[in-house]
Design a protein around this motif. Structure first.
Motif, PDB file in Angstrom:
ATOM      1  N   UNK A  87       0.835  -1.210   0.000  1.00 57.63           N
ATOM      2  CA  UNK A  87       0.000   0.000   0.000  1.00 57.63           C
ATOM      3  C   UNK A  87       0.869   1.260   0.000  1.00 57.63           C
ATOM      4  N   UNK A  88       1.919   1.262   0.821  1.00 58.48           N
ATOM      5  CA  UNK A  88       2.786   2.442   0.894  1.00 58.48           C
ATOM      6  C   UNK A  88       3.439   2.724  -0.464  1.00 58.48           C
ATOM      7  N   UNK A  89       3.983   1.685  -1.107  1.00 57.15           N
ATOM      8  CA  UNK A  89       4.651   1.876  -2.395  1.00 57.15           C
ATOM      9  C   UNK A  89       3.668   2.341  -3.475  1.00 57.15           C
ATOM     10  N   UNK A  90       2.475   1.762  -3.481  1.00 57.19           N
ATOM     11  CA  UNK A  90       1.508   2.106  -4.518  1.00 57.19           C
ATOM     12  C   UNK A  90       0.962   3.526  -4.327  1.00 57.19           C
ATOM     13  N   UNK A  91       0.770   3.936  -3.083  1.00 57.93           N
ATOM     14  CA  UNK A  91       0.315   5.315  -2.834  1.00 57.93           C
ATOM     15  C   UNK A  91       1.432   6.289  -3.207  1.00 57.93           C
ATOM     16  N   UNK A  92       2.669   5.919  -2.882  1.00 60.84           N
ATOM     17  CA  UNK A  92       3.792   6.785  -3.251  1.00 60.84           C
ATOM     18  C   UNK A  92       3.878   6.963  -4.759  1.00 60.84           C
ATOM     19  N   UNK A  93       3.588   5.874  -5.514  1.00 63.88           N
ATOM     20  CA  UNK A  93       3.651   5.925  -6.973  1.00 63.88           C
ATOM     21  C   UNK A  93       2.450   6.640  -7.587  1.00 63.88           C
ATOM     22  N   UNK A  94       1.246   6.326  -7.073  1.00 63.45           N
ATOM     23  CA  UNK A  94       0.033   6.857  -7.693  1.00 63.45           C
ATOM     24  C   UNK A  94      -0.449   8.177  -7.126  1.00 63.45           C
ATOM     25  N   UNK A  95      -0.082   8.468  -5.858  1.00 69.51           N
ATOM     26  CA  UNK A  95      -0.540   9.700  -5.197  1.00 69.51           C
ATOM     27  C   UNK A  95       0.654  10.338  -4.481  1.00 69.51           C
ATOM     28  N   UNK A  96       1.657  10.793  -5.225  1.00 70.26           N
ATOM     29  CA  UNK A  96       2.905  11.269  -4.604  1.00 70.26           C
ATOM     30  C   UNK A  96       2.701  12.407  -3.600  1.00 70.26           C
ATOM     31  N   UNK A  97       1.812  13.336  -3.912  1.00 72.00           N
ATOM     32  CA  UNK A  97       1.589  14.465  -2.987  1.00 72.00           C
ATOM     33  C   UNK A  97       0.925  13.982  -1.698  1.00 72.00           C
ATOM     34  N   UNK A  98      -0.085  13.114  -1.839  1.00 68.26           N
ATOM     35  CA  UNK A  98      -0.781  12.568  -0.666  1.00 68.26           C
ATOM     36  C   UNK A  98       0.197  11.754   0.183  1.00 68.26           C
ATOM     37  N   UNK A  99       1.077  11.027  -0.467  1.00 69.06           N
ATOM     38  CA  UNK A  99       2.066  10.241   0.269  1.00 69.06           C
ATOM     39  C   UNK A  99       2.987  11.165   1.054  1.00 69.06           C
ATOM     40  N   UNK A 100       3.414  12.233   0.410  1.00 72.49           N
ATOM     41  CA  UNK A 100       4.356  13.164   1.041  1.00 72.49           C
ATOM     42  C   UNK A 100       3.741  13.870   2.246  1.00 72.49           C
TER      43      UNK A 100
END
Length: 505
Positions: A87-100
């Motif tokens: 989940x962490x990797x996919x959110x980082x890839x697909x939603x970079x701003x939300x991840x940050x």
């Protein structure tokens, strides 16, 4: 049953109720981060199924840290850790701003907790009990889920040996009539039902992380009639300790996670290939320790009644099963066991020929359903061959192994072009098979009853379930499970998923 204990349930003289909270900076920070992520998802990504699933997974991990007595480093198993990393990797890839802005901080904190040898709940609980320092001090430790053997070992190593600690799940404690020097609930008072608020079996303590409030407010009655209301007098002789205020605004409902997990399972079930062919109408039965199963609405369930010395195992209709009943489930399909016993002990030499006849007409029905679909087969049988009971649901259930002799079987056989003498023979044989299954069900209950003893009651109280291997049935494994609640909403479920406990994890 001890009459003195029963009478004490109505005598609250000198009972003290305390509310204890302790802090964990890491879990409090995680709670607030999850709350901010929840607000963000609900406001901007409400229809994003992936982010909603991610949020639910993060909540589940949070609750695991909250409720475990294990060191935090041992709480998350490898499978759950893989799910989190994915989940962490996919959110980082697909939603970079939300991840940050949101998810990176959650990931860092989960990693920090997963490397920590601490557990603040275990430390606080053991210190709280050890401070009593009186030999023979009897404690009832009540939890929502059963305390695992590994957790129990950790607690026993840190508690003084002269304490008598009894473990209960919430539901098993309701049936316990004994009194204790202290009853300790793990979690705040609102985490438990009304029973915990109005039935006291000794001085009672609620122990909770300070993430949540921990208090009780005497309930007003008839508030809608009288503005001032009328207070319940149940608390008149009870002394309440100081309330503990919450430090977080987090508003997670654990029951929501359970409902979402079940809904997710049903959604996958309905998308599977089994749904269009061979499904059975079933209800959801919730068990202890966040597990559930699907029970066919027209089935018979084996029930264990510990206090009945003569008939402790009975087979009853599912509609007659109630909350808090103990049910017995084979850890493989129960219908398979019934068929095995019916063939070996009742039908004997005729079993092979009889089963061939049964499979012959069932295979014809299954082939038609596979080619045309249950709805079309239903329409043909009802309109052309005048089968009044041939609804699409009935057609699906007739395909299942445990459907033996439908009411209108002769009409169904005529639709498949069987000769009249064949129809009479098959119908007669199906009645014999049905009778053999009924006898087998009674035989299984009798044999199981002979293998069960009162010694299992303590484990049932502590865990909410009991697993045993039957010598009568060549080591077949069975579970005795306590029913927490039943949702009678009808769902179409594949036969191989019936009467099979699923873990919400």
């Amino acid at each position: 049953m001890n009459l003195n204990n029963l009478l004490r349930l109505y005598d609250y003289t000198n009972i003290q109720v305390s509310f204890k909270s302790f802090d964990s900076h890491e879990l409090l920070t995680l709670a607030n981060l999850l709350d901010k992520f929840k607000i963000k998802v609900n406001k901007w990504y409400e229809d994003d199924e992936y982010l909603v699933e991610s949020l639910n997974l993060f909540k589940k991990v949070f609750y695991k840290f909250l409720l475990s007595f294990l060191p935090y480093s041992n709480v998350i198993n490898i499978e759950l850790e893989k799910q989190m990393l994915c989940k962490f990797y996919q959110i980082k890839s697909g939603y970079p701003e939300l991840f940050s802005t949101h998810v990176r901080h959650i990931a860092e904190l989960v990693k920090e907790l997963s490397n920590s040898p601490m557990n603040y709940l275990t430390s606080y609980l053991c210190d709280h009990i050890n401070q009593r320092m009186r030999p023979g001090y009897r404690v009832a430790l009540v939890t929502k889920r059963a305390v695992s053997s590994e957790e129990r070992q950790i607690l026993s190593q840190r508690l003084r040996t002269y304490f008598d600690v009894n473990f209960f799940t919430e539901n098993s404690f309701k049936k316990e009539i004994a009194f204790f020097d202290e009853v300790i609930y793990i979690g705040n008072i609102n985490y438990y039902g009304d029973y915990a608020k109005n039935t006291f079996k000794g001085n009672t303590t609620f122990i909770s992380y300070d993430i949540f409030s921990n208090e009780i407010i005497p309930k007003k009655i008839f508030e809608d009639i009288d503005e001032e209301g009328t207070y319940s007098t149940i608390f008149n002789h009870i002394s309440f300790g100081e309330s503990a205020a919450r430090k977080s605004v987090i508003d997670f409902n654990e029951k929501e996670l359970i409902n979402q997990a079940v809904s997710q399972f049903i959604g996958k079930e309905n998308k599977s290939g089994d749904y269009s062919q061979d499904t059975v109408e079933a209800s959801i039965v919730y068990l202890e320790n966040d597990r559930f199963l699907f029970a066919p609405n027209d089935s018979k369930i084996r029930v264990y009644i510990p206090n009945d010395k003569i008939n402790s195992v009975r087979q009853v209709n599912f509609k007659d099963v109630e909350e808090d009943d103990y049910i017995i489930i084979r850890n493989e399909r129960d219908t398979k066991l019934i068929a095995e016993v019916a063939d070996q002990d009742v039908l004997k030499m005729n079993a092979k020929d009889y089963r061939n006849l049964q499979n012959n007409w069932k295979n014809k029905l299954r082939l038609n359903v596979q080619k045309k679909g249950a709805k079309n087969v239903s329409d043909i049988l009802m309109k052309k061959y005048h089968l009044e009971t041939a609804s699409a649901q009935s057609v699906r259930s007739w395909c299942a192994e445990d459907s033996i002799c439908p009411t209108e079987l002769p009409k169904l056989l005529r639709a498949f072009k069987y000769e009249e003498d064949e129809i009479k023979n098959i119908h007669s044989v199906m009645k014999e098979i049905r009778s053999a299954h009924q006898k087998a069900g009674r035989l299984i209950s009798e044999k199981l009853m002979n293998e069960l003893s009162d010694n299992i009651l303590q484990e049932l109280k502590e865990k909410g379930f009991y697993t045993f291997q039957s010598q009568e049935f060549n080591g077949a494994s069975f579970n005795i499970e306590r029913i927490v609640s039943i949702d009678n909403t009808a769902h179409q479920i594949a036969p191989h998923n019936l009467m099979k406990p699923f873990d919400l994890d």
